[in-house]
Every structure is written in structure tokens, then in C-alpha cells.
Design an enzyme around this catalytic site. Structure first.
Site, PDB file in Angstrom:
ATOM      1  CG  PHE A  11      -0.242   0.444   2.507  1.00 34.62           C
ATOM      2  CD1 PHE A  11      -0.029   1.787   2.799  1.00 34.62           C
ATOM      3  CD2 PHE A  11       0.240  -0.489   3.429  1.00 34.62           C
ATOM      4  CE1 PHE A  11       0.625   2.183   3.953  1.00 34.62           C
ATOM      5  CE2 PHE A  11       0.893  -0.102   4.583  1.00 34.62           C
ATOM      6  CZ  PHE A  11       1.092   1.244   4.841  1.00 34.62           C
ATOM      7  CD  GLU A  22      -5.454  -6.079   0.312  1.00 36.23           C
ATOM      8  OE1 GLU A  22      -4.462  -5.871  -0.424  1.00 36.23           O
ATOM      9  OE2 GLU A  22      -5.458  -6.895   1.238  1.00 36.23           O
ATOM     10  CB  SER A  40       4.699  -7.623   5.600  1.00 41.35           C
ATOM     11  OG  SER A  40       3.855  -8.652   5.125  1.00 41.35           O
ATOM     12  CD  GLU A  69       8.298  -3.204   8.495  1.00 41.70           C
ATOM     13  OE1 GLU A  69       7.718  -4.289   8.283  1.00 41.70           O
ATOM     14  OE2 GLU A  69       8.776  -2.507   7.578  1.00 41.70           O
ATOM     15  CE  LYS A  91      -2.797  -8.240  -4.651  1.00 42.25           C
ATOM     16  NZ  LYS A  91      -3.184  -7.229  -3.639  1.00 42.25           N
ATOM     17  CB  CYS A 146      10.780  -0.851   3.122  1.00 43.64           C
ATOM     18  SG  CYS A 146      11.443  -0.295   1.548  1.00 43.64           S
TER      19      CYS A 146
HETATM   20  P1  NAD Z   1       1.537  -6.692   2.966  1.00 42.62           P
HETATM   21  O1  NAD Z   1       2.584  -7.736   3.033  1.00 42.62           O
HETATM   22  O2  NAD Z   1       0.425  -6.744   3.947  1.00 42.62           O
HETATM   23  O3  NAD Z   1       0.846  -6.686   1.516  1.00 42.62           O
HETATM   24  C1  NAD Z   1       1.635  -6.642   0.345  1.00 42.62           C
HETATM   25  C2  NAD Z   1       0.843  -7.281  -0.788  1.00 42.62           C
HETATM   26  O4  NAD Z   1       0.609  -8.649  -0.483  1.00 42.62           O
HETATM   27  C3  NAD Z   1      -0.512  -6.651  -1.016  1.00 42.62           C
HETATM   28  O5  NAD Z   1      -0.731  -6.537  -2.405  1.00 42.62           O
HETATM   29  C4  NAD Z   1      -1.488  -7.645  -0.386  1.00 42.62           C
HETATM   30  O6  NAD Z   1      -2.750  -7.656  -1.001  1.00 42.62           O
HETATM   31  C5  NAD Z   1      -0.779  -8.980  -0.612  1.00 42.62           C
HETATM   32  N1  NAD Z   1      -1.088  -9.997   0.401  1.00 42.62           N
HETATM   33  C6  NAD Z   1      -1.445  -9.787   1.701  1.00 42.62           C
HETATM   34  N2  NAD Z   1      -1.603 -10.979   2.330  1.00 42.62           N
HETATM   35  C7  NAD Z   1      -1.331 -11.951   1.428  1.00 42.62           C
HETATM   36  C8  NAD Z   1      -1.301 -13.388   1.483  1.00 42.62           C
HETATM   37  N3  NAD Z   1      -1.591 -14.049   2.594  1.00 42.62           N
HETATM   38  N4  NAD Z   1      -0.962 -14.052   0.363  1.00 42.62           N
HETATM   39  C9  NAD Z   1      -0.657 -13.408  -0.780  1.00 42.62           C
HETATM   40  N5  NAD Z   1      -0.669 -12.041  -0.881  1.00 42.62           N
HETATM   41  C10 NAD Z   1      -1.008 -11.320   0.197  1.00 42.62           C
HETATM   42  O7  NAD Z   1       2.313  -5.273   3.046  1.00 42.62           O
HETATM   43  P2  NAD Z   1       1.692  -3.818   3.169  1.00 42.62           P
HETATM   44  O8  NAD Z   1       1.127  -3.632   4.530  1.00 42.62           O
HETATM   45  O9  NAD Z   1       0.837  -3.520   1.989  1.00 42.62           O
HETATM   46  O10 NAD Z   1       3.025  -2.931   2.997  1.00 42.62           O
HETATM   47  C11 NAD Z   1       3.882  -2.635   4.064  1.00 42.62           C
HETATM   48  C12 NAD Z   1       5.042  -3.595   4.131  1.00 42.62           C
HETATM   49  O11 NAD Z   1       5.758  -3.591   2.898  1.00 42.62           O
HETATM   50  C13 NAD Z   1       6.077  -3.222   5.189  1.00 42.62           C
HETATM   51  O12 NAD Z   1       6.484  -4.376   5.857  1.00 42.62           O
HETATM   52  C14 NAD Z   1       7.216  -2.621   4.379  1.00 42.62           C
HETATM   53  O13 NAD Z   1       8.487  -2.688   5.003  1.00 42.62           O
HETATM   54  C15 NAD Z   1       7.161  -3.458   3.157  1.00 42.62           C
HETATM   55  N6  NAD Z   1       7.824  -2.824   2.026  1.00 42.62           N
HETATM   56  C16 NAD Z   1       9.015  -3.342   1.639  1.00 42.62           C
HETATM   57  C17 NAD Z   1       9.704  -2.756   0.606  1.00 42.62           C
HETATM   58  C18 NAD Z   1      11.042  -3.321   0.166  1.00 42.62           C
HETATM   59  O14 NAD Z   1      11.490  -2.980  -0.922  1.00 42.62           O
HETATM   60  N7  NAD Z   1      11.693  -4.151   0.946  1.00 42.62           N
HETATM   61  C19 NAD Z   1       9.170  -1.647  -0.062  1.00 42.62           C
HETATM   62  C20 NAD Z   1       7.940  -1.154   0.344  1.00 42.62           C
HETATM   63  C21 NAD Z   1       7.267  -1.758   1.400  1.00 42.62           C
END
Ligand code: NAD
Length: 491
Positions: free
Chosen positions: A155, A182, A232, A382, A179, A287
């Protein structure tokens, strides 16, 4: 500039074979972090719609993969111009759904455009290689598109993170399935429409909305050859496991807990803004945000500059909002837990008032916790909010020991005027991206972006030169056209 939040609900759907298609599997609301109001409704695709979308992508890719890169690059030129034309509108929209302020929304898109410019340069720099390896025999590299690739995004950067991979894949000749989160699906409409207007043939950009059901449908489809993921660590591991169990290549970027080592010889006028902006930018929801300040010895002058800068920020304009109410509640509770464990609150963001008229938004001001104990939640988990945990250290050895004990390995910075101390952090910190007197050490193109340890699963990086081999295959060709007289062991 204040963010212009949509006043009417935007209907968002799935981009399949060049058309927006209403999903058959229900809807989700999109809520603005600024005011708690519904600003969008997104329809989710059924498994049958996911299947047909990927089949259309697969069919379209065959001709695209056979198109010379110089022709593919023409679409990217147009795409860049359209994004620049629309930049303010897109920035307001992405800020409205993600909670960023307007400047952050714009900066994220500009960084995405920088990746696009790198992708444009591939036509001139990624020319493979050819050598006459023995008399009359040539060996050659040719980069080849993979087919259909997918990317799942978080997000917190609704345009920048997808733009890390969209232009490079279009240049390389792949069909791209995206994708989005959401929680922030609305920006995907602007990006897909811009690509269509730029002349990208139908089927080469697909947007499928939703959560884990959509992700699983995409990963499991046999035509999808590579899966990129940013989010994450918990979900990165799930996606990586599912994709690799099917024998697919996967590159999954995870979460972070970034450290900054602050030394007594740092220049306070650099350290203050550098560290404050790092933990407050995007309201701490990035991140690369600073999360733990390892303060070595007497660093009070720099710390007072951090407090001065952070306490001057106005919510709503200088600093945006948190993605959900639940996330705000979690952060408020984690501040209380840190306090109960002996941390001293030297800047309390809970007391900062919400901007006028936006009282239903998810607001938390910059918060600094001092004397946080290593190993506690505030020092290791985090939190993903505007919270800086100061851990006091007696020397660099102790600071590096704490830094190295983190599960994560995204970024680590040092503020100092000593080249020797900086070099020690560069060599010994457990992190993929290191900063010296830089609070957010995001590499600029053509340098690649990527962490190590629990911040990344898979090899290579997600952007730049170290991403190319992940998103393509290298074909090795050996050619001989003449009969040779000499007796050569290879030919
Ligand atoms: P998230 O992991 O909750 O969601 C990321 C994506 O995964 C979304 O599109 C979501 O719909 C999908 N998703 C969620 N649950 C899932 C499941 N069980 N199976 C398959 N797909 C699923 O992350 P978020 O809250 O949207 O974003 C924040 C996180 O992203 C933080 O931990 C941040 O550090 C990380 N982040 C990392 C980087 C990097 O380059 N390392 C960059 C930006 C954000």
C-alpha cells in the site's frame, strides 16, 4: 500543498486485455487515511477472470517479445510524457488513498519515472556481448523475454513500487500482471490508462485487484513465469514459498527495521534534518525509514536538532496519515508498551492534534522514545509509523552488535565526519543499502534496490542493473559458418 481528496466514490475494476472489467467476486471499499471516508470501491476478479486475463497476456506477449527493443522503447517514451502531463493528478490520488502528503506522492512518481528512464536506456546499453572465441567461431549473449511476469505491490507506494518493475518489463518484452494493494488500488487505473494511451498493445498490462485469493490465482497459473513481490516479510515468505514450490522464479522484498548509527562527531545540522526526515517521511510508512537510532556517546546536539525538526512538522501538510485506524491503534499501544519497559518519551506524537476537518483520519505525530532497551519491541519489531527508538550505546562495537542482531537487512546509515568510522559501518552493518550522512539511502538509477536477510527472499535486486537477469533469460549462442582447418578441441 494540501491533498485534494476525491469527493465522490471512484469505481475501480480490473484491466484485462486492454479493457476495464468489473470483477465477479465482490467488492472492497477504499478508505482515505486523511478523513476516514470511502473514496473508492474496487471489484475483485473471480478465478475464471484471472485465468482469462493471464491467457490474454500470454497471447499478447508472443508478438511483443518478438518486437525489437527500440520499438518497444517508443511506448515508454510516450508513457513518460503522459505521466509527466498527469503528475499532479496522480500524486493527489495516490496521496488520498495511501495517506502520503502531496510532495511525497509526487516524489514517489518521479522516482518511478527515473526507473522508466533507466528502462529507456536499455536499448543503448544492454547490447549483449559477442566474441570470436576461436577461429571462425563466435559466442554471443542475447537477452530474451520470459513471457508473462507478475508483480504484487504494497500500500505504501501505490505508483513508485510498481514503477520499479513495469517499465523494465515492458522494455524487456514481457507481459506484466500487476496485483496492487487492496488498500490503494485507485492509482493503478491511472498507470494502466497511461500505458494504453501510450500505445501499449492490449494484454501486455493486466491489473488484477484483491488480496491473497487473487495472488494465489496468479502464482498458480502455468503461464506466469516469474513473481516479484514487495510487502511485509510475513507475506514475502508465503509468496516466495508458493512460487518456488511450483518451480517458478521469485524475488520477494520484505519488511525492515532500519538503524542509524549517530556518532559524536556528526554535524548536527546534517544529522538533525537527515534523521528526522528519515523517520517522519511518509509518516514512517516506508521500508527505508529510520527506526532505531544507535546513539554512540555524547550525541545530544544532534538529537536536539532531530527533535527541533520533527516537532515543527504540521500534520496534514508536512506529514501525512497512517494507512488504517488499526495501524494507528497498534502504534499508540506500542508507545505505551515501550514506556512501561522504561523508555522515556521525549517527543509524544499522541498529543499532536489532527488537522482541522480531518478528525476522523488516522493521525499520529512524530514520536521519539529514548533509552529503549535492545531486544524490546520498540528496538526490534517493524512498527511502520513515525516512531524513532533511541538506543544508547557506549561505542561503535556495541552499536554494530545491536544492528547485526536484527532479523532484517534493508538499510543502515551512519552520521559521522570520520571516514574510518563510516567505512566500518559500510563493511560490518547487516544491510543491503548503506548510507553515509544520508538518512534514506535509496540508490538512484542505475544502481539497484534491494536488501538482504529477512528483507529479501530470492537473488538479484528488484530494480536497476541487478534486476535484469531476474526478469529475463540470457540465451548463449555459439556460431560457426566456415569449415575450419585447424584441429580445435571445442569446434
Ligand atoms: P503486505 O505484506 O500486507 O501486503 C503486500 C501485498 O501482499 C498486497 O498486495 C497484499 O494484497 C498482498 N497480500 C497480503 N496478504 C497476502 C497473502 N496471505 N498471500 C498473498 N498475498 C497477500 O504489506 P503492506 O502492509 O501492503 O506494505 C507494508 C510492508 O511492505 C512493510 O512491511 C514494508 O516494510 C514493506 N515494504 C518493503 C519494501 C522493500 O522494498 N523491501 C518496499 C515497500 C514496502
Amino acid at each position: 500543498m494540501s491533498v485534494k481528496i476525491p469527493e465522490t466514490v471512484i469505481n475501480c475494476s480490473n484491466f484485462i486485455n486492454g479493457r476495464w472489467v468489473k470483477g465477479d467476486a465482490g467488492t472492497l471499499d477504499v478508505i482515505s487515511p486523511y478523513n476516514g471516508k470511502k473514496i473508492g470501491e474496487v471489484s475483485l476478479p473471480s478465478q475464471a477472470q484471472i485465468k482469462s486475463a493471464i491467457e490474454a497476456a500470454d497471447a499478447a506477449q508472443r508478438a511483443w517479445g518478438a518486437t525489437p527493443m527500440k520499438e518497444r522503447a517508443q511506448v515508454l517514451f510516450n508513457f513518460r510524457n503522459i505521466l509527466m502531463r498527469e503528475i499532479d493528478e496522480i500524486s493527489h490520488l495516490k496521496a488520498s488513498e495511501s495517506g502520503k502528503n502531496f510532495a511525497e506522492g509526487r516524489a514517489g512518481l518521479m522516482k518511478g519515472i527515473e526507473v522508466l528512464e533507466y528502462a529507456l536506456s536499455l536499448q543503448n546499453i544492454d547490447t549483449g556481448g559477442k566474441l570470436e572465441v576461436s577461429r571462425g567461431v563466435n559466442c554471443e549473449y542475447r537477452r530474451q523475454a520470459l513471457g508473462v511476469v507478475a508483480n504484487i505491490t504494497p500500500f505504501n507506494f501505490p505508483a513508485m513500487v510498481p514503477m520499479w518493475t513495469i517499465p523494465i518489463n515492458i522494455a524487456l518484452g514481457n507481459a506484466y500482471v500487476w496485483k496492487p494493494s487492496e488498500k490503494t488500488p485507485l492509482t493503478s487505473m491511472k498507470i494502466a490508462n497511461a500505458l494504453k494511451e501510450a500505445g501499449l498493445p492490449d494484454g501486455l498490462m493486466t491489473v488484477l485487484q484483491g488480496g491473497s485469493d487473487t495472488v494465489n490465482g496468479i502464482i498458480d497459473h502455468p503461464a506466469v513465469k516469474a513473481i516479484g513481490f514487495v510487502g511485509s516479510t510475513k507475506v514475502a515468505k508465503i509468496v516466495y514459498g508458493r512460487a518456488t514450490a511450483l518451480g517458478k522464479r521469485a524475488l520477494c522484498m520484505g519488511g525492515a527495521k532500519n538503524h542509524i548509527v549517530l556518532l559524536p562527531d556528526a554535524t548536527p545540522e546534517m544529522a538533525g534534518p537527515g534523521i528526522s526526515d528519515s523517520f517522519t517521511g511518509c509518516a514512517g510508512q516506508r521500508c527505508m525509514a529510520a527506526s532505531v537510532l544507535l546513539a554512540v556517546g555524547d550525541t545530544e546536539k544532534s538529537i536536539s536538532k532531530i527533535i527541533e525538526r520533527a516537532s515543527s512538522l504540521k500534520l496534514g501538510t508536512d506529514m501525512g496519515a497512517l494507512i488504517t485506524k488499526a495501524q494507528r491503534d497498534f502504534l499508540v499501544e506500542s508507545i505505551s508498551r515501550a514506556e512501561a519497559l522504561g523508555a522515556k518519551i521525549i517527543l509524544d506524537g499522541r498529543k499532536v492534534p489532527a488537522p482541522k476537518g480531518m478528525e476522523n483520519g488516522n493521525w499520529l505525530g512524530p514520536t521519539i522514545l529514548d533509552h529503549v532497551q535492545p531486544g524490546t519491541e520498540a528496538a526490534t519489531v517493524e512498527l511502520f509509523g513515525p516512531i524513532l527508538s533511541i538506543v544508547r550505546c557506549k561505542d561503535m562495537t556495541e552499536a554494530l552488535k545491536i544492528q547485526n542482531s536484527s532479523d532484517y537487512g534493508n538499510a543502515c546509515s551512519v552520521f559521522t565526519n570520520s571516514g574510518a568510522m563510516a567505512e566500518r559501518v559500510i563493511r560490518e552493518a547487516k544491510a543491503g543499502m548503506i548510507g553515509v550522512n544520508v538518512g534514506v539511502p535509496v540508490p538512484r538509477e542505475p544502481f539497484s534496490f534491494g536488501g538482504i536477510a529477512a528483507s529479501k527472499f530470492g537473488s538479484g535486486d528488484i530494480t536497476g542493473e541487478h534486476s535484469l537477469d531476474f526478469w529475463s533469460d540470457i540465451r548463449k549462442i555459439t556460431t560457426k559458418w566456415e569449415k575450419q582447418n585447424d584441429n580445435n578441441w571445442m569446434s
